[in-house]
Design an enzyme around this catalytic site. Structure first.
Site, short mmCIF file in Angstrom:
data_model
loop_
_atom_site.label_atom_id
_atom_site.label_comp_id
_atom_site.label_asym_id
_atom_site.label_seq_id
_atom_site.Cartn_x
_atom_site.Cartn_y
_atom_site.Cartn_z
N GLY A 7 0.78 -1.20 0.08
CA GLY A 7 0.01 0.20 0.08
C GLY A 7 0.54 1.23 -0.05
O GLY A 7 1.67 1.55 1.15
N ALA A 10 -0.97 7.21 1.81
CA ALA A 10 -0.22 7.98 3.11
C ALA A 10 0.58 7.30 3.97
O ALA A 10 1.50 7.47 4.71
CB ALA A 10 -1.04 9.25 3.69
N GLY A 12 1.08 3.96 4.11
CA GLY A 12 1.98 2.97 4.03
C GLY A 12 3.18 3.74 3.52
O GLY A 12 4.44 3.01 3.75
N ARG A 30 -0.11 0.63 -5.70
CA ARG A 30 -1.09 0.30 -7.04
C ARG A 30 -0.96 1.10 -8.09
O ARG A 30 -1.08 0.55 -9.43
CB ARG A 30 -2.57 0.15 -6.44
CG ARG A 30 -3.65 -0.07 -7.24
CD ARG A 30 -5.04 -0.21 -6.28
NE ARG A 30 -6.06 -0.22 -7.30
CZ ARG A 30 -6.94 0.87 -7.61
NH1 ARG A 30 -6.51 2.06 -7.11
NH2 ARG A 30 -7.97 0.71 -8.33
N LYS A 183 -13.07 3.30 16.09
CA LYS A 183 -12.75 4.96 16.20
C LYS A 183 -13.27 5.66 14.90
O LYS A 183 -13.63 6.86 15.06
CB LYS A 183 -11.56 5.12 16.72
CG LYS A 183 -10.24 4.95 16.04
CD LYS A 183 -9.92 5.84 14.98
CE LYS A 183 -9.07 5.58 14.12
NZ LYS A 183 -8.66 6.72 13.12
N THR A 240 -8.54 11.23 16.66
CA THR A 240 -9.39 11.28 15.42
C THR A 240 -10.60 11.97 15.61
O THR A 240 -11.13 12.67 14.53
CB THR A 240 -9.72 9.79 14.77
OG1 THR A 240 -8.50 8.95 15.01
CG2 THR A 240 -9.97 9.71 13.53
#
Ligand SMILES: NC(=O)c1ccc[n+]([C@@H]2O[C@H](COP(=O)([O-])OP(=O)(O)OC[C@H]3O[C@@H](n4cnc5c(N)ncnc54)[C@H](O)[C@@H]3O)[C@@H](O)[C@H]2O)c1
Ligand SMILES: O=P(O)(O)OC[C@H](O)CO
Length: 323
Positions: A7, A10, A12, A30, A183, A240
């Protein structure tokens, strides 16, 4: 220990930067333009702009190239983890799950998805309050790194730890996963409060009552209370639910302002996992007979219900004990 990363978003990319401080990293992305930019310019302007990456990070567009790494960090969005892992040569390579979510249809957490795809691979979970851009900038960050095999946990922690990146050990893989998945949904609710101007009291109430929902669900699924109260649960919930740096919180802000979920989701390249986890979390909670009214409210909002109606229904539920 050579690290593979699945991945090139951001997170990864930020984790590749963390791992590159201790040696070689091979990152699968990808998008061909991400592979090209990392290899040629040591940068990922598409998903992590403004960050200079180490030349120790090499990128590839072929999952087959990941054969032979010593551990794989799995950082594809939760809904894509199963398909991507099915095409990855894994064998007995440890899989460190870094995505946060529950798979639609199967109702499996990403660690369970990985175990089903590669039963011979040990599973670890890395989760906590971690905005990618802060980690990439070397700002102090602490995470939960959970694995039932304590020796493997210690080797992974030693490989990833750095002067500003501190993994705490746990054996509670389920608990570490549940905090991160739940979350994201609660952060959408807190964003709605912000967007609709419902005030700071409401946001604090949602964090506390949302944490009660996370805890009820987690305990029903075999998580430990102290994990849910730690970095990967309460820690990530607080982060978050308090910042527009969060994609989930920002999605909620848009919903709170009356924009439609379809428009808000169509306009973004980055992933807001809570939008995909919310409906499947409602189903998963019913499976274990756990009441999650805030998560259900987020689902209604994503389906187009009006903030005023959803708020009224939440506040007019029968009065009950806090605990
Ligand atoms: N960004 C953060 O700060 C952060 C921090 C901790 C955890 N996470 C979690 O990491 C996971 C990845 O998020 P991100 O922020 O790196 O992504 P991102 O939003 O930066 O980028 C989107 C990613 O989705 C990938 N993608 C899109 N369609 C895909 C498909 N069909 N198959 C496979 N991959 C596809 C893209 O290639 C890209 O890597 C999520 O579960 C997220 O919750 C993110
Ligand atoms: O931007 P969000 O909402 O996906 O949150 C990113 C990380 O999960 C924060 O720990």
């Amino acid at each position: 220990m050579k690290i593979g990363v699945i991945g090139g978003g951001a997170w990864g990319t930020a984790l590749a930067a963390v791992a590159a401080r201790g040696g070689e990293v091979l990152l699968w992305a990808r998008e061909p333009e991400v592979v090209a930019a990392i290899n040629a310019d040591h940068a990922n302007p598409l998903f992590l702009p403004g960050v200079a990456l180490s030349p120790a990070i090499r990128a590839t567009g072929a999952l087959g190239d990941l054969a032979g790494v010593d551990a794989l960090l799995v950082v594809a969005p939760a809904q894509h983890v199963g398909r991507v892992l099915a095409e990855t040569p894994v064998g007995a390579t440890p899989l460190v799950m870094c995505a946060k979510g529950i798979e639609a249809g199967t109702r499996r957490l990403v660690g369970e998805v990985a175990h089903a795809a590669h039963p011979g691979a040990p599973i670890a979970v890395l989760s906590g309050p971690t905005f990618a851009h802060e980690v990439a900038a070397g700002l102090p960050t602490a995470v939960t790194l959970a694995c039932e095999d304590s020796d493997l946990q210690a080797r992974l922690a030693a490989r990833l730890a750095g002067p500003a990146f501190r993994p705490y050990a746990s054996t509670d893989v389920m608990g570490a996963e549940i905090g991160g998945a739940v979350k994201n949904v609660l952060a959408i609710a807190c964003g709605v409060v912000e967007g609709a101007g419902l005030g700071q009291n409401a946001r604090a109430a949602l964090i506390a009552r949302g944490f009660a929902e996370m805890t009820r669900f987690g305990l029903a699924r075999g998580a430990r209370a102290e994990t849910l109260a730690g970095l990967s649960g309460l820690g990530d919930l607080v982060l978050t639910c308090s910042s527009t740096s969060s994609r989930n919180f920002s999605l909620g802000v848009g919903l709170g302002r009356g924009e439609s979920a379809a428009t808000l989701l169509a306009d973004r390249r980055t992933v807001a996992e809570g939008a995909f986890t919310a409906p499947v979390l409602v189903e998963a909670a019913r499976d274990v007979e756990v009441d999650m009214p805030i998560v259900e409210a987020v689902c209604r909002l994503l389906d187009g219900a009006e903030v005023r109606a959803v708020t009224r229904d939440l506040l007019s539920r029968p009065l009950r004990d806090e605990v």
